[in-house]
Write a protein that holds these residues in place. Structure first.
Motif, short mmCIF file in Angstrom:
data_model
loop_
_atom_site.label_atom_id
_atom_site.label_comp_id
_atom_site.label_asym_id
_atom_site.label_seq_id
_atom_site.Cartn_x
_atom_site.Cartn_y
_atom_site.Cartn_z
N GLY A 233 0.78 -1.22 0.00
CA GLY A 233 0.00 0.00 0.00
C GLY A 233 0.81 1.27 0.00
N GLY A 234 2.13 1.17 -0.13
CA GLY A 234 2.97 2.37 -0.15
C GLY A 234 3.04 3.00 -1.53
N GLU A 235 3.63 4.18 -1.58
CA GLU A 235 3.78 4.89 -2.86
C GLU A 235 4.98 4.37 -3.63
N VAL A 236 5.94 3.78 -2.93
CA VAL A 236 7.13 3.20 -3.55
C VAL A 236 7.52 1.95 -2.77
N CYS A 237 8.42 1.16 -3.37
CA CYS A 237 9.14 0.14 -2.62
C CYS A 237 10.50 0.74 -2.32
N ASN A 238 10.77 1.07 -1.05
CA ASN A 238 11.97 1.84 -0.71
C ASN A 238 13.08 0.93 -0.20
N PHE A 239 13.84 0.36 -1.12
CA PHE A 239 14.96 -0.51 -0.78
C PHE A 239 16.16 0.34 -0.34
N ARG A 240 16.71 0.05 0.83
CA ARG A 240 17.89 0.74 1.31
C ARG A 240 18.93 -0.31 1.73
N TYR A 241 20.07 -0.30 1.05
CA TYR A 241 21.11 -1.29 1.28
C TYR A 241 22.30 -0.67 1.99
N ARG A 242 22.83 -1.38 2.96
CA ARG A 242 24.09 -0.97 3.61
C ARG A 242 24.96 -2.21 3.76
N LYS A 243 26.14 -2.15 3.19
CA LYS A 243 27.03 -3.31 3.16
C LYS A 243 27.33 -3.81 4.57
N GLY A 244 27.08 -5.11 4.78
CA GLY A 244 27.40 -5.75 6.05
C GLY A 244 26.41 -5.54 7.16
N ARG A 245 25.40 -4.71 6.97
CA ARG A 245 24.42 -4.48 8.03
C ARG A 245 23.59 -5.75 8.25
#
Length: 254
Positions: A233-245
């Motif tokens: 139901g969101g306006e976007v799919c907000n993928f946020r990547y951080r190496k090793g997290r």
């Protein structure tokens, strides 16, 4: 994705099982894959059905389970070939191959009382197990997600998507993070699987493939965090990547 060329298949889960060395699902971190024939896609789905049969044992009678999974394989074959989204050069090609798998399983199992959510959890469990078994290989590819060369590939892929040449394709933008909260961001404004499920008359399936992104990222070491998707139901799919997290999200915490 430009780096590794592989066929993605899902194996079988359960005591005494033999797990395929190649998962059914792939993320954008895994590179451009080789084209998959309809025969390969059907073989992959047969592996998924074998795993589903193990997980559903006891839920359905043996005769009903066999009948449902036989019907699922027939339905899956009828759903091929895949709609065109630009072939394997599209970084979400390997994600799109699961569309007919979800649809075939759901349509075959729903007459026996299996819900869309239960099909989603079934596929999630199989995929998570497969990813965990292959974490070393997947992590090596996942590290490339943060390289300058791969960032250029991602930007070009996103630019092509915004031309909207293929009706069933995803549409996205790619951008760098601040190096603290995230290293790489991708916002999807259109989802190919949502379109596909709607076209097949089963839009209720759309939310469930989203969950598989978390065990994929955990195995790859790409540190995905996400607060919303189009299917949720969101306006976007907000993928946020951080190496090793550490990836703390999953089926029960998304």
């Amino acid at each position: 994705m430009l780096i590794s060329r592989r066929t993605f298949m899902l194996g079988v889960l359960g005591a005494g099982c033999v797990l395929s060395s190649r998962p059914c699902f792939a993320s954008i971190a895994q590179g451009i894959v080789a084209p998959l024939t309809d025969d390969q896609l059907n073989a992959s789905f047969a592996g998924l059905c074998a795993g589903a049969g193990q997980l559903l044992a006891g839920r359905l009678s043996p005769n009903d389970l066999q009948a449902a999974l036989t019907k699922a394989r027939v339905l899956h074959a009828r759903l091929l070939p895949l709609p065109d989204i630009g072939g394997p050069d599209n970084l979400v090609y390997s994600s799109f191959v699961v569309g007919p798998q979800y649809v075939a399983l759901y349509k075959a199992l729903s007459p026996y009382g299996v819900t869309a959510k239960e099909v989603g959890k079934l596929v999630y469990d199989l995929a998570a197990h497969s990813y965990a078994q292959q974490a070393p290989t997947l992590k090596a590819n996942g590290e490339r997600l943060f390289s300058p060369g791969y960032y250029a590939i991602l930007r070009a892929w996103a630019e092509r998507s915004r031309r909207k040449r293929y009706p069933m394709d995803w549409v996205q933008t790619v951008f760098r993070g601040d190096g603290t909260d995230y290293d790489l961001g991708i916002d999807y404004t259109e989802c190919g699987l949502m379109k596909y499920f709607a076209a097949q008359g089963v839009p209720e399936l759309a939310a469930y493939p989203c969950y598989v992104d978390f065990p994929a990222s955990r195995a790859e070491g790409t540190g995905l965090y996400r607060t919303t998707t189009l299917a949720w139901g969101g306006e976007v799919c907000n993928f946020r990547y951080r190496k090793g997290r550490a990836v703390t999200q999953g089926w029960d915490k998304a």
